[in-house]
Enzyme design. Structure first.
Site, PDB file in Angstrom:
ATOM      1  N   HIS A 157       9.510   8.843  13.245  1.00  0.00           N
ATOM      2  CA  HIS A 157       8.335   8.320  12.518  1.00  0.00           C
ATOM      3  C   HIS A 157       8.347   8.736  11.044  1.00  0.00           C
ATOM      4  O   HIS A 157       7.294   8.846  10.417  1.00  0.00           O
ATOM      5  CB  HIS A 157       7.013   8.779  13.157  1.00  0.00           C
ATOM      6  CG  HIS A 157       6.981   8.638  14.646  1.00  0.00           C
ATOM      7  ND1 HIS A 157       6.543   7.509  15.289  1.00  0.00           N
ATOM      8  CD2 HIS A 157       7.379   9.500  15.624  1.00  0.00           C
ATOM      9  CE1 HIS A 157       6.640   7.675  16.605  1.00  0.00           C
ATOM     10  NE2 HIS A 157       7.157   8.870  16.832  1.00  0.00           N
ATOM     11  N   SER A 202      18.100   2.889 -16.720  1.00  0.00           N
ATOM     12  CA  SER A 202      17.042   1.952 -17.055  1.00  0.00           C
ATOM     13  C   SER A 202      17.111   1.669 -18.549  1.00  0.00           C
ATOM     14  O   SER A 202      17.497   2.525 -19.332  1.00  0.00           O
ATOM     15  CB  SER A 202      15.688   2.559 -16.705  1.00  0.00           C
ATOM     16  OG  SER A 202      14.673   2.001 -17.520  1.00  0.00           O
ATOM     17  N   ASN A 210      19.352   4.881 -10.888  1.00  0.00           N
ATOM     18  CA  ASN A 210      18.887   4.064  -9.768  1.00  0.00           C
ATOM     19  C   ASN A 210      20.028   3.699  -8.819  1.00  0.00           C
ATOM     20  O   ASN A 210      21.091   3.289  -9.267  1.00  0.00           O
ATOM     21  CB  ASN A 210      18.251   2.772 -10.296  1.00  0.00           C
ATOM     22  CG  ASN A 210      17.066   3.054 -11.205  1.00  0.00           C
ATOM     23  OD1 ASN A 210      16.315   3.993 -10.957  1.00  0.00           O
ATOM     24  ND2 ASN A 210      16.923   2.258 -12.244  1.00  0.00           N
ATOM     25  N   LYS A 226      16.401   7.704 -15.822  1.00  0.00           N
ATOM     26  CA  LYS A 226      16.608   7.013 -14.542  1.00  0.00           C
ATOM     27  C   LYS A 226      18.054   6.975 -14.090  1.00  0.00           C
ATOM     28  O   LYS A 226      18.975   6.861 -14.883  1.00  0.00           O
ATOM     29  CB  LYS A 226      16.101   5.567 -14.659  1.00  0.00           C
ATOM     30  CG  LYS A 226      14.611   5.484 -14.844  1.00  0.00           C
ATOM     31  CD  LYS A 226      13.887   5.744 -13.555  1.00  0.00           C
ATOM     32  CE  LYS A 226      13.580   4.420 -12.878  1.00  0.00           C
ATOM     33  NZ  LYS A 226      12.763   4.613 -11.696  1.00  0.00           N
ATOM     34  N   GLU A 244      20.545  -0.408  -2.809  1.00  0.00           N
ATOM     35  CA  GLU A 244      19.431  -1.366  -2.686  1.00  0.00           C
ATOM     36  C   GLU A 244      19.950  -2.766  -2.398  1.00  0.00           C
ATOM     37  O   GLU A 244      19.381  -3.508  -1.589  1.00  0.00           O
ATOM     38  CB  GLU A 244      18.595  -1.359  -3.967  1.00  0.00           C
ATOM     39  CG  GLU A 244      17.838  -0.037  -4.159  1.00  0.00           C
ATOM     40  CD  GLU A 244      17.265   0.107  -5.562  1.00  0.00           C
ATOM     41  OE1 GLU A 244      16.673  -0.861  -6.071  1.00  0.00           O
ATOM     42  OE2 GLU A 244      17.417   1.181  -6.160  1.00  0.00           O
TER      43      GLU A 244
END
Ligand code: ARG
Length: 442
Positions: free
Chosen positions: A140, A261, A269, A267, A274
């Protein structure tokens, strides 16, 4: 009509398969006396020249010839003249295209198997390096029990192993030749389907000529397997994103697999992860469009089936790219053992160990042990401390025979080390699983 009908823009990808099929077919026609030695030689010479032209990028694909089959045949006629017209004896574009797609799907299964194995190898190597790194195991998305990083990665090695099994099944089931089915009903010529089947690496000819030209379930099966693999990759990608986040900081990816970024200089990323997470939608989309296309089609061939190719080709490229990107990320990532271990300290993550202690050392029934541990967790929560910080008096208040000796059971190292049951998270067990995984998969 011309624009909706034409497929050369995408089915040119099948040129190797198409040429391979034509060669085998021509040899067979000669062997059964339907083609003279001279005509066979001319055809083989012409096909070899065409292959050279296409691979050199010199071949001129023409929309007016509609598809790869007719482009090649038209060029063959230009090169060798009249004998070109004899190649299509006892054959139809229907069994020809069915053959090409089978050969393509078979190659795709083989390539994906290699890509999956490369990812398994990368995961096993990383698992071996971190067989004893401790991180919180979650259910969970809540801290559940401490686990080892090697163990976590091996879970994906197993999923990918089953994925390979699905592609292997697909390959095994598809490996019968449709060639010789002709348009749908077979042919009056005394052809030898076993000869072409063997020449093309198939186990045998397909048993039913109507099935041979009408079926594309092997492509569906390939796309279904691709979709399932895609779900596994997307779950792993999501974990990479989480582990990379500032809240976790469990892993780092180098600049090779991250982006900055344009506005926020700090940043880093995890774009590759993704995108892998995203792509499964396309794989399912390919399966979905092929399946909807086939649904309700009366036997046998209909032009609808020309639409099997773009989803299949696109899915293959997508999956192969996702596997390469994931393998790259696994090779690239470095782990922050301290951050992982620190995260595993919180959330009363060894509460189960205290219950296990009450069962194994004090002989209590598990239900009662669970109840006592629950009360102690509540007490520690109220006091704002960990379970190991409760005083002897607090322990004795929960159960008269519970003493400070229980604290030894509350370390995360002890917790993982005790979980040495088959398939469990203990470092020694993980090392054993790694050895087995190498034998099974590499
Ligand atoms: N381009 C067609 C396809 O991909 C080849 C088969 C055409 N057969 C036919 N009867 N029109 O399906």
């Amino acid at each position: 009509m011309a624009r909706i009908n034409v497929s050369i823009g995408f089915d040119r990808k099948l040129y190797r398969q198409d040429l391979m099929g034509s060669r085998a077919h021509a040899d067979m026609l000669h062997a059964v006396g339907l083609l003279t030695a001279d005509d066979l030689a001319a055809i083989q010479r012409g096909l070899a020249q065409i292959e050279q032209e296409i691979s050199d990028g010199r071949f001129v694909f023409k929309d007016e010839h509609e598809d790869i089959h007719m482009n090649i045949e038209a060029r063959l006629r230009e090169i060798i003249g009249e004998p070109a017209g004899r190649l299509h004896t006892a054959r139809s574009r229907n069994d020809q295209v069915a053959l090409d797609m089978k050969l393509w799907t078979r190659d795709a299964c083989d390539q994906i198997d290699g890509d999956l194995q490369a990812l398994q190898r990368a995961l096993i190597t990383t698992a071996e390096a971190h067989a004893d790194a401790i991180l919180p195991g979650l259910t969970h998305l809540q801290p559940a029990q401490p686990v080892t990083f090697g163990h976590h990665l091996l879970a994906y090695v197993e999923m990918l192993g089953r994925d390979r099994g699905r592609f292997a099944d697909c390959r095994r089931r598809l490996n019968e030749s449709p060639l010789g089915a002709a348009a749908l009903a077979g042919t009056p010529y005394a052809i030898d389907r076993t000869m072409t089947a063997k020449a093309l690496g198939f186990e045998r000819p397909m048993a039913n000529s109507m099935d041979a030209v009408a079926s594309r379930d092997h492509v569906q099966e390939f796309l279904a397997a691709a979709t399932i693999t895609g779900t596994h990759l997307s779950r792993f990608a999501e974990e990479i994103v989480l582990w990379m986040s500032n809240q976790y900081r469990f892993i780092r990816l180098s600049d090779a697999f991250t982006t900055g970024s344009s506005i926020m200089p700090q940043k880093k990323n995890p774009d590759a992860a993704e995108l892998v997470r995203a792509k499964v939608g396309r794989l399912l989309g390919a399966f979905s469009s092929l399946t909807v296309m086939l649904k309700g089609l009366a036997l046998t061939y209909s032009k609808d089936m020309q639409d099997d190719k773009e989803p299949a080709f696109e899915a293959m490229e997508t999956l192969s790219l996702c596997l390469a990107a994931t393998t790259g990320m696994v090779g690239d990532l470095t782990i922050n053992r301290e951050a992982m271990r620190r995260a595993a300290e919180g959330g009363f993550i060894t509460a189960t160990d205290l219950a296990d202690y009450l069962v194994l050392e004090l002989g209590l029934p598990f239900r009662e042990a669970h109840h006592i541990t629950g009360a102690l967790v509540k007490r520690a929560e109220d006091l704002g401390v960990g379970l190991a910080d409760l005083s002897d008096a607090e322990l004795a208040a929960a159960h008269p025979r519970l003493t400070g000796a229980a604290r030894a059971w509350l370390t995360v190292e002890g917790s993982v080390a005790r979980r040495s049951s088959e398939g469990g998270t203990a470092p020694d067990q993980v090392r054993h699983q790694i050895a087995r995984a190498k034998e099974r998969f590499l």
